[in-house]
Structure formats: structure tokens, C-alpha cells
Design an enzyme around this catalytic site. Structure first.
Site, PDB file in Angstrom:
ATOM      1  N   TYR A  77     126.197 -16.226  11.596  1.00  0.00           N
ATOM      2  CA  TYR A  77     125.417 -17.018  11.984  1.00  0.00           C
ATOM      3  C   TYR A  77     126.212 -18.335  13.025  1.00  0.00           C
ATOM      4  O   TYR A  77     126.847 -18.881  11.984  1.00  0.00           O
ATOM      5  CB  TYR A  77     124.194 -17.519  11.682  1.00  0.00           C
ATOM      6  N   HIS A 121     122.447 -18.993  17.059  1.00  0.00           N
ATOM      7  CA  HIS A 121     121.481 -19.521  15.552  1.00  0.00           C
ATOM      8  C   HIS A 121     121.259 -21.315  15.891  1.00  0.00           C
ATOM      9  O   HIS A 121     120.561 -21.508  15.761  1.00  0.00           O
ATOM     10  CB  HIS A 121     121.709 -19.231  13.907  1.00  0.00           C
ATOM     11  N   ARG A 173     117.400 -19.701   2.444  1.00  0.00           N
ATOM     12  CA  ARG A 173     117.335 -18.357   2.304  1.00  0.00           C
ATOM     13  C   ARG A 173     119.115 -18.431   1.496  1.00  0.00           C
ATOM     14  O   ARG A 173     119.773 -19.194   2.871  1.00  0.00           O
ATOM     15  CB  ARG A 173     117.557 -17.705   3.626  1.00  0.00           C
ATOM     16  N   ARG A 184     118.870 -16.997  22.939  1.00  0.00           N
ATOM     17  CA  ARG A 184     119.175 -15.884  22.267  1.00  0.00           C
ATOM     18  C   ARG A 184     117.929 -14.895  22.318  1.00  0.00           C
ATOM     19  O   ARG A 184     118.260 -13.522  22.813  1.00  0.00           O
ATOM     20  CB  ARG A 184     119.786 -16.326  20.679  1.00  0.00           C
ATOM     21  N   ASN A 207     116.087  -4.836  12.954  1.00  0.00           N
ATOM     22  CA  ASN A 207     115.176  -5.601  13.629  1.00  0.00           C
ATOM     23  C   ASN A 207     114.734  -4.698  14.220  1.00  0.00           C
ATOM     24  O   ASN A 207     112.780  -5.153  14.205  1.00  0.00           O
ATOM     25  CB  ASN A 207     116.317  -5.856  15.233  1.00  0.00           C
ATOM     26  N   HIS A 225     111.457 -25.513   7.011  1.00  0.00           N
ATOM     27  CA  HIS A 225     112.418 -25.339   7.744  1.00  0.00           C
ATOM     28  C   HIS A 225     113.529 -25.468   7.602  1.00  0.00           C
ATOM     29  O   HIS A 225     114.364 -25.229   8.364  1.00  0.00           O
ATOM     30  CB  HIS A 225     111.797 -24.113   8.685  1.00  0.00           C
ATOM     31  N   ARG A 282     110.523 -15.343   4.774  1.00  0.00           N
ATOM     32  CA  ARG A 282     110.205 -13.415   4.852  1.00  0.00           C
ATOM     33  C   ARG A 282     111.081 -13.101   4.181  1.00  0.00           C
ATOM     34  O   ARG A 282     112.438 -12.451   4.782  1.00  0.00           O
ATOM     35  CB  ARG A 282     109.497 -13.809   6.399  1.00  0.00           C
TER      36      ARG A 282
END
Lengths: 526, 708
Positions: B469, B592, B376, B566, B51, B436, B406
Site C-alpha cells: 500500500y 492508500h 490491522r 482511488r 474485492n 482508525h 473488519r
């Protein structure tokens, strides 16, 4: 069952659902496509709505033709749509063009390129066809909602190219007119002349709609105040703003609170269209519609003191889809017949016609047609054409009794008559032209320039109309309930009452020759 | 009416990036949490480290740029330069703490028979063995890079461990050189088994350092140390030409290798000439140099964990339950048609229905078209395979692939090309906007009808992350919802322009913000009219200034608000705002899902979304918010929220000082993720037993009872 009773389309086969259909609408500022299904009960479900901006209207309203750049974009957009249609396995969508392309002098070029490059047939809708299709869809929706019976309403339909004004009384259309006051046209014209949008009002006033609706039976003092039924994107957005909901969809009619509508209009007319459009998240083109639409709605609300305001979610595309569904059903009778007759009656009244005579002629023409239709070929929608010609054949008397048939033809040719195409209106006009006096001659250019099959159509309808007119030459309805029988090569007309029919016999002898020539049948009155 | 204090920014907001560091601290807390199994704790160290790498690559790089161009303060009143100072302090504290915890964990691990030894701690035999390993397995892949007059300073990879050395040959001038520690080789080399079943590891860089003379024979190494740089890796795609997006991204990724270094990490105690030269060559200031007492690149601890086969040191596996609502139906289509709306919650439930649905669609002759957004995807993704298969079977497959996700850009380009070759129509979204939203739609001919089936979710269509997630979504065939999704796909594929009204859903960047604002304002109106106002919002991050201001207004008005955030949370709860509670849950699964609940005067509305309340989500991305319509789904969501709000084990509460505090009466029985897993497992079990559903036996509490 005569044409006055056959008010709605009667099906010859059970209703069949349209599993998937698509309608492409090439409008003034966008190319839109709806993909949907229509259930057997006629309920439309739009599966997808697509829209790509393309301001053909700016080209056409300003220069009279669609520019090369716009044409390229149009072809590109339709190629994308074509791909989209593959997802639904639709090979032949219905593609129509409305006001912008309709007025473009190079419309044939556009049509040809679309045919060659995208393999799609373009149908350029005449304004009367457009309003008829929209009106029929609305009527079906009103009927489903239980609002059609005895409906008394004014229906302004604001598009980008035109403003249609429709007046309905007792559930039937009495008045319909297209005014060149579409939002894009107005913005462009007024913008160039640096006039504020309020200038629309003077143009609207000059159309003198209140007086003309009065002539169609709208009473100022009546307690039966008309409803205001709004269609078009601006109306839908107003409904969205007032109900704090998404604008009504294709199968919905929303009732607006007149008091809240008044407040909204005051805001819009006070210049807050821009702010509101941001809240509603609408496109700049829709904002222009909203701004002008508010002027139009305000005008009608004030002028006619409307009892209530309804907004329908019908769009040109959903109406076209409903129209495609009707086409599929192979209706035995045209669903617009009742409204066309109502319009023709109103027009006849306006021109001071003998209403009973007009009705007798129309009914008799219909009877003769039904007697012959199984043995002779007729042009499509002859029933409707004959009804119109029957009701309108004498309106030329308003100009002059002498040669009134010619005046009728001129008036019919130049009036806005929904439900009929330009070509059909021409047939009706010529049928009225030849309902008396000389049959077509070589010296009549308006007849001679027609295609061969149209000439035959005119002759057949005119021949029937002449006989029908002759049988009511006394304007006394002696043959209103006559029986028609055919024996060999003779058609017998049997009057119901024993009375003197000499006048009619004489008239028939004079006017029946064309009929005998066209159908090879002799005529006898008994 | 806005209250007067709204203008005092510092009172209302926390700084976004400092809040993010607090989140990473909460992750690290899990590594320190003694009730977590040992290897799970080690995983949290690895996550914290990973992270932090991303934080430097993206956020610190961005702040650094902002500090040099305007240096405007954020809503909390901090200028980028001030934030950078505070970030440095926080990062130092964080890495110090990370080092201490890691030491502790490694010591405990050694007790269990798994130790990481330094080279000098190896026995003679082990040392000999290590040299053999170096010669045979490592040396062939090493590439020393000298820096001298003939060789300019090389392009050092971001994130890789490098070894810097100063070498003096027997003849000629001394020079500096680098050796990159190859990421392809295992970082932790198993050298021996000190006890049966145990393992002894050495670090790869230590082994290379120990054998540098092999690489540089005939001279003297004056100085040597390992280090790691982090580069600014944030890509700005706003100005990309959408037509050549794939080419542009490829170019930009190559360019990224040359971007500025934003962090230099070395072991503590490094300060000689070589270090100074390195710093100067990298043009990196002191404030971006970090000397850590602990090992570099802790993210690679995942490699260590994978080599330790001791299940007792890991948490027991929570096998995803089979969704109960799909049981008994031959196809997923049949189940959706019968149930109309089916709720799926990963990883408590299995991701397989999504893959099954796609595979069924690919082989179904009645399926005409499939459309899906991909953000992703995993390597060897079954989702992509099914889409390829469908395209090869002649279906109209349209994939809206977000190339700009990303750090997944290369992966996405690879998939894009594969899909394209199979005949799918691959679209790269809208220029300047990341796509997204998570949407899947299938068009199927069923007799005379054309039916559409959709899946809408909060998480990516990634079978791997679906195990890690927490995400949720719905399968549905609701025509209105399907219509909205179809219209949105048309906008994404460029076939239609925005402006077609959405009936049930809201989408960014079109009307999502106004929808959220309207929903919050409605709750304020309810309170103002004497009715209760209620908001429960669960998201990953809350940083949008306007939304935060609006939430302050709602809190001031008296709306009861529970926020389960979160990660970043820029909302500073004021001491007097007793009706707003902000929680964060960090547990074995990454929270998530985005769930939004609005009391609506008693007629509660549940929404799911791909969007957080961040400006980028609301204004600069394509996001979707969709309502939940089935009562059953609402019950499931109510349960999930109830578990979270009732969690006294992994839930922390945010205080007005910015500190997150644990519940005083920590109770493992109230661990929300475990209860959620049990809940869905029980539902599946009940379905298998064919008895009455759990829901029927335990009717859910009313909306108001959700409030803790």
C-alpha cells in the site's frame, strides 16, 4: 535593602529546571491534570492535559458536601491519573482542590480517602491562595511580555465557583476580591430560581465594584484607562473565536480587537452562545462559562471603558506549575511582597491611616526581624506577615481610636487578603491586636485556641511590632533610618539625627517588655 | 451562496456502491492491460474477485437491509432497491469480463508452460496420479454432510467452495449432501510438468467431484455441482458494551457464521432440482444467484501465482529505499532530534525505521512509555513483538487496539491477548467508534528533559501491507504536535474526555469535519477576494454528502481543484466545471495515502490524514489530520502529488457521465508509482554518495506549478 525595594523574589540558588511535574486540579466540574516541564528560565511547557468531567460543584454548592457517588468517581479518576503519571516517572504530583471541595464540609473525608486509596496528598487551596498563585503566574507572563511596568488593568477571573476581580495600578495589585459568582454556582442557583443568566448583572452591580475601585485609586476621568485582562476558559474561548485559532496556550497573551470583541459579545448576549459553542467544539460546561463570561466581560468593558483587552492562556494548573517551580527555586524573598504591600497600603488609605507611620513601622519591624532572624526561629514567611501587620496595625482607628488594636484585628481577620493563608492572616490580625495595650492573656480566646507554635509566632511578631510602633510613636519617622546594633543581650537603636527621642524611649519602655520576654534582649534607644 | 442546481442531487452525486463497482472495474482493467506482466494481471483478477466478495458481504448486505427498512434514496437519488438492480447488472458484466480475461490469461499462461487442466483432459497416468493424491492427501480431511430427516441443513461457511450432490443409495431414500472444499489444502494441485520448468494444475474441487464415489460408495450420484455462498458479514458494533468488547466481538463473530446468505455462485448451466432445492434452503432469491462461466473463488489465484516460479512473468521488484534522512545516525531518536521532522513514504521507502524505532525504544533504559494505535497488524508482526518486548522490559506500553477492523477481528483478538499477557496496557478504544488514526508516541527522558517522539501516518502499522500500500507519514519531536497526540491518546484510553483543545491537529469525530470545511471555505474566500484558490486532495474514497456539496460550491466559485480518489467517488463533475479534475490511479501498489493540499492564498498548507472524505471517517471513527511543517516534507509531498497529476500511464479521469477514461498519450515514463520509487531511491543514493541532495540540485516547483 528594605522590603519596599525587595519587590521581587530573589533567588538564593541558581534556577533549576523542573524536568517533569504534574498538577492535579479538582475543580467544580472537572478533574484536570497537566503534566509539564519548566525550563530554567521559567518557561512552562505542558506536555499533556487531561480532563474528566466530575460535577463536584453541583453537590457542594447545593448540598454543602461531596456525595458518595462523586467521591467514588473522584477516587477512580485519580487512580487513572496515577497510572498516567507512571509514564512520566512522576511519583508526587501536586494535587489541589479549589472552590468546590474548599466549601465541602466533608473535605477531610475526601482528603483521607485520596491519601489511603491513591496515595496522593490533597492540598485544599484557599481562595486567596488560588488567586495569588494565578496572579503571580500572570504577572510573570506580563513581565516576560514587557507589559507589567506601570500596568493599569482590571482582571476578572471567572471560574466555575467564583469570580475574582483584581485591580492593578502601576504594576501592583490594589484590589482583589472573590465574589460568589462562578458559572456553575450561578447556573445552579439561577436555574433553580428560574432566573435568566442576565440576573448575574444585578448581583455584579450589588458588589459595587466601580465605587470600590475608585477608593483604590481608579479615576473615572483619567486618561489612563485601564486595560482589561481576561483569564479563564470563557475568555480563552472568546479569543479562539476571534482569532479563528486554538485558544491561547499557557505561555501566551493575546490582544483582542475591542471592536470585534464587542460584536462577538453582542452575538453571545443575543443568545448565540449555543451556535458558537458548536463552532468552537466546546463542552456544555464550557458553554455555560462562555455565556456567563460574556456578561462579565460586557459589564467590565462598558463600566470601565477599558482601553484594550488582553486574554491570557494561564490556567489554574499552569499557574500551579509555575508556583511549584518557584517553590523549587527556594526564593529568598516572597514574590508577592510588593503586591501585598501595595494592597495593604490601599487598605490603609481606605481606612484613613497615617501612611507614613504605617510605612515607618513596617520598615522598622522588617529591620528588627532581619537583625534577629539568624539567632531566633521564626514562622515561615515572617517577613511578609510583619510587613502586612506593619501596614495594617492601625486600620482599626477607622472604627474607634480607643481599642483600635482590637478593631484592626477584627478587620484583618475578616478581609480578603491575597498572598496570605487563613492561618497567616490570623497571625497578622493577632500581631496587630497585640501591637499595643495588653499582651496575650488567658482571657483572650482567639489567642488561647491557637496551636502552641502559632502562639509563639504571634508573640514574636507582636513583640517586634510593638517595638517598631514605639519607635515611631511621634509619627514623625525619627527612626526611619535608624541603625540597630546588638551588644550582648541588648539591642541598640541609633536614631540618625540628633533630636529628642524621649517620647520614643518612654514608649519603648512601656511596650518593650514583651520583646524582652520573648527574645531575652533588652532595648535601648540612643 | 449555494447555486440553484445544488438541489438536483442526481446531477451532483454518483451512487456510492455503483462507484465502488466502477473502482473494481478499474482494477479489472489492470488485468486486461496487456503491458502488465502476465502474473501481475492474474493478481488483479484475484484482487477483483476478493474485492467483490467483501462488497457483497458488507455493502450488498447493507443495501438489502436498507431496501427492506425504509428504502430511502441516497444523495444520488437512487433507492437501495434500485441500486441493487443496477449492482446486479454491473456485477454480471464485471464477472463476464473477468471470465473472458481469465480465459485469455490462462491460455497465455499455458503457452508459457503453466496450464490448468480439467480432469477429463488428463492422461491416463495423470488420472491415476490424481486419484492417488485424492486418496492420500485430500480424502482424510473431507467431511461429507448429509441432509435428511436426521441431519438438518448444515451451517455452510461463507466464501468456501462447497460441493452439493444428490445421492441415491442402493437401499433407502435418496438424500442431498454437501462436501466442503477445504481451504487449508492448495486449490491448484500440481499434477505434472508438461514441459521442463512448466506445471500442470488441476482444481481441487474438480478432483473431489471426480472422486465423490469414494465418499459415497454403493449408490448413484444423481446431480452434483460446486457452489459458493457469501453471507452478510457486516458487524454492527455500535451497541457494544466497551467493557466486554473482546467477549462481545468473539460472540458476534461466531454468530456471523449463521447470518443470511447474500450471494450464491455456481458454474453456468446449473439449474436442476438440486439447485432449486439449494436456493430454497438458503432462502436466496434469483437476483442474488450468479452463474459464472469462469472458475469460482478467483481470489485463490494468489495460490496459483505463488506456485509459479517465473520471475519474468512478474513485475521487477521495487526494493524499498532506505530513508535518506536517517542515514548516518546511530539511532532513529537521534535522527528525529536532528531533523525534527522526517518524512516516510511506504512502500517506496522501507517500513523498517518504524520497527527499528520500536525496537530501540524497547531496549532503551531512558524510554519511559510507548503508545500506539493498531488497526490491522500482520501475522507475526514485528511491531507487536517490539511492543511486547518493551512491556516485558518494564516500559509503560499502551496499545489502542481496534478489535473491530473488519475481517481482522480474530487476528486482533489474538494480538490483544498476547500483548496483555506481556504486561502492556491494551485498550479497545471508544465504544461505538472505530479507532482508525495511526499514531505512535514514545516518551523518553533525556537528561533533565522529557522528550516525546511520534510517528503519524496514513496507513496501518503493518509490515506486510507497507510493501503493498502507498502510505506516508512523519516522524517528529515537535512539542506541540506531540502534545496533541498525547491528548488524543488520553481520550482514546478513556483517561481524559474530549474537549482539551488540539493545537495543530484535528481529530474525528470531534473537529475534523469542521476543519476540512473551514479549509475548503477558506479557498472559496480567497477566490472571492480575487486571489487564486487551490485544492489538491488525494484520498481513497469521497462519499460524504456535505463535503461533496461544499466541493461543488468551491468548484462553482472557481477554486482550482484536483482530486485523486482511488476508489469510491460520489462527486459528479459537471461538464461546466472545468476547474475541477478527478482522477483515479490503480497500479501495482494500492493507493492508500491521504494527502490534502490547500493553496491558502499562496502560502500552501499540506496535511496528512488517516481519514477519507467519507461520512464514516468524519463522524463515526477516530481519525487524525495533521499538518506537515517541514519544508523538506512539503517538497516530498509536492513531488508525490506532481507525479500523480502528471501520470498519463495509470491515471484515469472521471467524466461527468461516470466513466473513467485513460489519457490519450499514455506514457510509461510518467507512471507515478515508478517515478515515486525512483525519486526516493535517488534520494537514498545521493545520501549514500554524500553529495548534494536531489532536492538541492532540482529545486521543487512552486505551488502553482503543481497544477498540471
Amino acid at each position: 535593602m528594605d522590603i519596599l525595594i525587595r519587590r521581587k523574589g530573589v533567588r538564593s540558588v541558581p534556577k533549576k529546571a523542573l524536568s517533569a511535574c504534574a498538577v492535579v486540579d479538582i475543580g467544580s466540574h472537572a478533574v484536570r491534570m497537566d503534566i509539564g516541564t519548566v525550563s530554567a528560565s521559567g518557561k512552562l511547557t505542558v506536555l499533556e492535559s487531561l480532563s474528566r468531567p466530575l460535577a463536584i460543584g453541583y453537590d457542594v454548592f447545593r448540598h454543602g458536601s461531596i456525595s458518595s457517588a462523586a467521591l467514588e468517581k473522584l477516587v477512580h479518576t485519580l487512580k487513572l491519573y496515577r497510572e498516567k503519571l507512571r509514564e512520566y516517572d512522576i511519583s508526587r504530583p501536586r494535587m489541589v482542590a479549589t472552590s468546590a471541595l474548599r466549601e465541602a464540609f466533608n473535605q477531610e473525608l475526601a482528603s483521607d480517602r485520596l491519601k489511603n486509596e491513591v496515595d496522593l496528598d490533597l492540598e485544599i487551596l484557599e481562595s486567596t491562595q488560588e488567586i495569588t498563585i494565578v496572579y503571580l503566574a500572570l504577572r510573570e507572563e506580563l513581565e516576560r511580555s514587557g507589559l507589567l511596568n506601570d500596568l493599569h488593568a482590571i482582571i476578572p477571573v471567572l471560574g466555575a465557583g467564583s469570580l475574582f476581580v483584581v485591580y492593578v495600578q502601576n504594576g501592583e495589585m490594589r484590589f482583589c476580591e472573590e465574589l460568589p459568582l462562578g458559572s456553575m454556582r450561578i447556573y445552579d442557583t439561577f436555574g433553580r430560581a428560574q432566573l435568566p443568566p442576565e440576573s448575574l448583572l444585578s448581583t455584579l452591580k450589588s458588589a459595587n465594584i466601580p465605587q470600590r475601585l475608585k477608593e483604590c485609586g481608579l479615576s473615572e476621568s483619567s486618561t489612563d484607562r485601564p486595560k482589561l485582562i481576561l483569564l479563564g476558559v470563557s475568555a480563552r474561548n472568546m479569543a479562539g473565536a476571534l482569532t479563528h485559532d486554538a485558544p491561547p496556550g499557557e505561555n501566551r497573551i493575546v490582544k483582542l480587537d475591542n471592536r470585534k470583541l464587542r460584536q462577538l459579545l453582542d452575538k453571545l448576549l443575543g443568545g448565540s452562545a449555543y451556535t458558537l459553542s458548536n463552532t468552537l467544539d466546546i463542552t456544555p460546561a464550557d458553554r455555560a462559562d462562555l455565556e456567563l463570561g460574556s456578561h462579565v466581560v460586557d459589564y467590565f468593558l462598558r463600566k470601565f471603558n477599558c482601553s484594550e483587552t488582553l486574554v491570557s492562556g494561564i490556567t489554574t494548573r499552569s499557574a500551579l506549575m509555575a508556583d511549584s517551580f518557584r517553590r523549587e527555586q527556594k526564593l529568598r524573598h516572597d514574590p508577592f511582597t510588593a503586591d501585598l504591600i501595595s494592597l495593604c497600603r490601599t487598605i490603609g488609605r481606605k481606612y484613613g491611616c497615617d501612611a507614613n507611620h504605617a510605612q515607618s513601622v513596617a520598615l522598622m519591624a522588617d529591620k528588627i526581624y532581619r537583625k534577629l532572624k539568624n539567632n531566633f526561629t521564626f514562622p515561615p514567611r515572617s517577613e511578609l506577615l510583619l510587613a502586612a501587620a506593619g501596614f495594617l496595625h492601625d486600620i482599626g482607628r477607622f472604627v474607634d481610636v480607643r481599642r483600635h488594636n482590637r478593631h484592626s484585628a477584627y478587620l484583618i481577620s475578616n478581609m480578603q487578603l491575597p498572598g496570605l493563608t487563613l492561618a497567616e492572616r490570623e497571625i497578622v490580625a493577632l500581631a496587630a491586636r497585640y501591637h499595643r495595650k495588653s499582651p496575650p492573656r488567658e482571657s483572650h480566646p482567639e489567642y488561647m485556641l491557637l496551636p502552641a507554635e502559632t502562639k509563639v509566632a504571634v508573640l514574636k511578631l507582636a513583640a517586634i511590632l510593638r517595638v517598631a510602633d514605639a519607635l515611631d510613636s511621634g509619627h514623625d519617622g525619627k527612626f526611619s533610618h535608624a541603625k540597630i546594633t546588638r551588644e550582648g543581650d541588648t539591642l541598640f537603636f541609633l536614631a540618625e539625627n540628633d533630636g529628642n527621642v524621649e517620647g520614643e524611649r518612654f514608649s519603648l519602655e512601656n511596650k518593650g517588655e514583651l520583646f524582652t520576654q520573648v527574645f531575652g534582649l533588652k532595648l535601648k534607644v540612643e | 451562496m449555494p447555486s440553484r442546481r445544488i438541489s438536483y442531487n442526481r446531477r451532483l452525486f454518483f451512487s456510492r456502491d455503483l462507484s465502488w463497482l466502477d473502482f473494481n472495474r478499474r482494477v479489472l482493467d489492470e488485468a486486461a492491460f496487456e503491458r502488465n506482466p502476465l502474473l501481475e494481471r492474474l493478481k488483479f483478477i484475484a484482487i477483483t474477485s476478493g474485492n467483490l466478495d467483501e462488497f457483497f458481504m458488507v455493502r450488498v448486505a447493507e443495501l438489502n437491509r436498507l431496501a427492506h427498512s425504509g428504502n430511502e434514496a441516497d444523495p444520488s437519488g437512487l433507492r437501495p432497491s434500485e441500486q441493487l438492480v443496477q449492482i446486479r447488472e454491473k456485477v454480471k458484466r464485471l464477472t463476464r469480463m473477468q471470465g473472458q480475461i481469465l480465459d485469455d490469461l490462462l491460455a497465455q499462461l499455458a503457452e508459457k508452460g503453466f496450464m490448468i487442466a480439467h480432469i477429463e483432459e488428463l492422461s491416463r497416468e495423470e488420472r491415476t496420479l490424481s486419484k492417488g493424491i485424492f486418496r492420500n492427501r485430500i480424502l482424510p480431511v473431507l467431511t461429507p454432510m448429509a441432509v435428511d430427516a436426521a441431519h438438518p441443513f448444515p451451517l455452510l461457511n461463507s466464501g468456501a467452495i462447497e460441493i452439493a450432490l444428490w445421492f441415491e443409495p442402493e437401499k433407502g431414500k435418496s438424500c442431498r449432501a454437501f462436501v466442503e472444499v477445504p481451504e487449508l489444502l492448495p486449490r491448484f494441485i500440481n499434477i505434472a510438468s508438461p514441459v521442463p520448468g512448466g506445471k500442470k494444475f488441476i482444481l481441487l474441487e474438480e478432483l473431489i467431484l471426480d472422486n465423490l464415489e469414494t465418499l459415497f460408495p454403493g449408490g448413484r450420484i444423481l446431480e452434483k455441482f460446486p457452489f459458493r455462498i457469501t453471507r452478510d458479514m457486516d458487524l454492527d458494533f455500535d451497541d457494544f458494551d466497551s467493557v466486554n468488547l473482546i467477549q462481545s466481538i468473539g460472540d458476534r463473530l461466531r454468530e456471523r457464521r449463521q447470518r443470511d446468505a447474500i450471494r450464491l455462485e455456481t458454474p453456468s448451466g446449473i439449474s436442476g432440482k438440486l439447485f432449486k432445492w439449494l436456493k430454497k434452503s438458503l432462502r436466496i432469491e434469483d437476483e442474488f444467484c450468479y452463474k459464472d462461466r469462469t472458475m469460482l473463488h478467483c481470489r485463490q489465484l494468489f495460490d496459483l501465482i505463488s506456485q509459479i516460479t517465473a520471475s519474468s512473468l512478474l513485475e521487477k521488484e521495487w526494493t524499498p529505499a532506505a530513508p535518506a534522512e536517517l542515514a548516518g545516525f546511530p539511532t532513529v531518536f537521534d535522527a528525529i532530534k536532528a531533523k525534527e521532522e522526517i518524512f516516510l513514504a511506504f512502500p517506496f521507502q522501507s517500513f523498517s525505521p518504524i520497527v527499528r524505532l520500536l525496537e530501540e525504544a524497547a531496549d532503551d533504559p531512558d524510554v519511559l512509555a510507548i503508545k500506539q494505535t493498531l488497526y490491522r497488524v500482520s501475522g507475526n508482526s514485528p511491531v507487536v513483538k517490539a511492543l511486547q518486548h518493551a512491556a516485558e522490559n518494564g516500559k509503560q506500553v499502551t496499545v489502542v487496539l481496534e478489535l473491530k477492523a473488519r475481517f481482522d477481528e480474530y487476528n486482533n483478538i489474538t494480538w490483544a491477548r498476547k500483548l496483555d499477557r506481556s504486561g502492556a496496557h491494551v485498550v479497545y478504544g471508544i465504544a461505538g467508534l472505530k479507532v482508525h488514526s495511526k499514531m505512535l508516541m514514545i516518551v523518553r527522558r533525556e537528561g533533565e528533559r522529557l522528550n516525546r517522539y511520534i510517528h503519524l501516518g496514513t496507513g496501518n502499522y503493518n509490515d506486510k501491507t507497507a510493501l503493498q500500500y502507498t502510505d506516508c507519514g512523519i516522524l517528529s519531536c515537535d512539542p506541540t504536535l506531540c502534545g496533541d497526540v498525547a491528548n488524543l491518546f488520553n481520550v482514546l484510553t478513556g483517561i481524559s474526555t474530549p474537549g482539551i483543545p488540539l493545537a495543530l491537529t484535528s481529530a474525528a469525530p470531534f473537529n475534523l469535519r469542521t476543519k476540512f470545511e473551514a479549509l475548503v471555505k477558506k479557498e472559496i474566500e480567497h477566490v472571492n477576494s480575487g486571489r487564486p484558490g487551490r485544492i489538491i486532495a488525494k484520498m481513497n474514497s469521497l462519499s460524504d454528502e456535505k463535503m461533496i456539496r461544499l466541493l461543488h460550491l468551491a468548484a462553482d466559485a472557481g477554486v482550482e481543484i484536483d482530486l485523486i480518489v482511488r476508489g469510491i467517488c460520489c462527486y459528479r463533475p459537471l461538464p461546466e466545471q472545468e476547474n475541477i479534475r478527478i482522477y483515479s490511479i490503480v497500479d501495482r501498489f494500492l493507493e492508500h495515502s491521504r494527502i490534502y493540499y490547500f493553496g491558502n492564498g499562496g502560502d500552501g498548507e499540506y496535511y496528512l490524514s488517516s481519514a477519507d472524505w467519507m461520512t464514516r471517517n468524519l463522524d463515526h471513527r477516530v481519525e487524525l489530520l495533521f499538518p506537515v511543517q517541514s519544508e523538506k516534507t512539503k517538497d516530498h509531498l509536492r513531488k508525490l502529488l506532481e507525479f500523480q497529476l502528471d501520470d498519463s500511464y495509470k491515471r484515469r479521469k472521471l467524466t461527468s457521465s461516470g466513466v473513467y477514461i485513460h489519457s490519450k498519450d499514455s506514457d510509461p515514463e510518467k507512471r507515478s508509482q515508478y517515478r515515486s520509487w525512483c525519486y526516493f531511491r535517488e534520494l537514498a543514493r545521493q545520501e549514500l554518495l554524500g553529495s548534494e541532495s536531489l532536492l538541492k540540485r532540482n529545486p521543487p516547483k512552486s505551488d502553482q506549478q503543481v497544477t498540471p
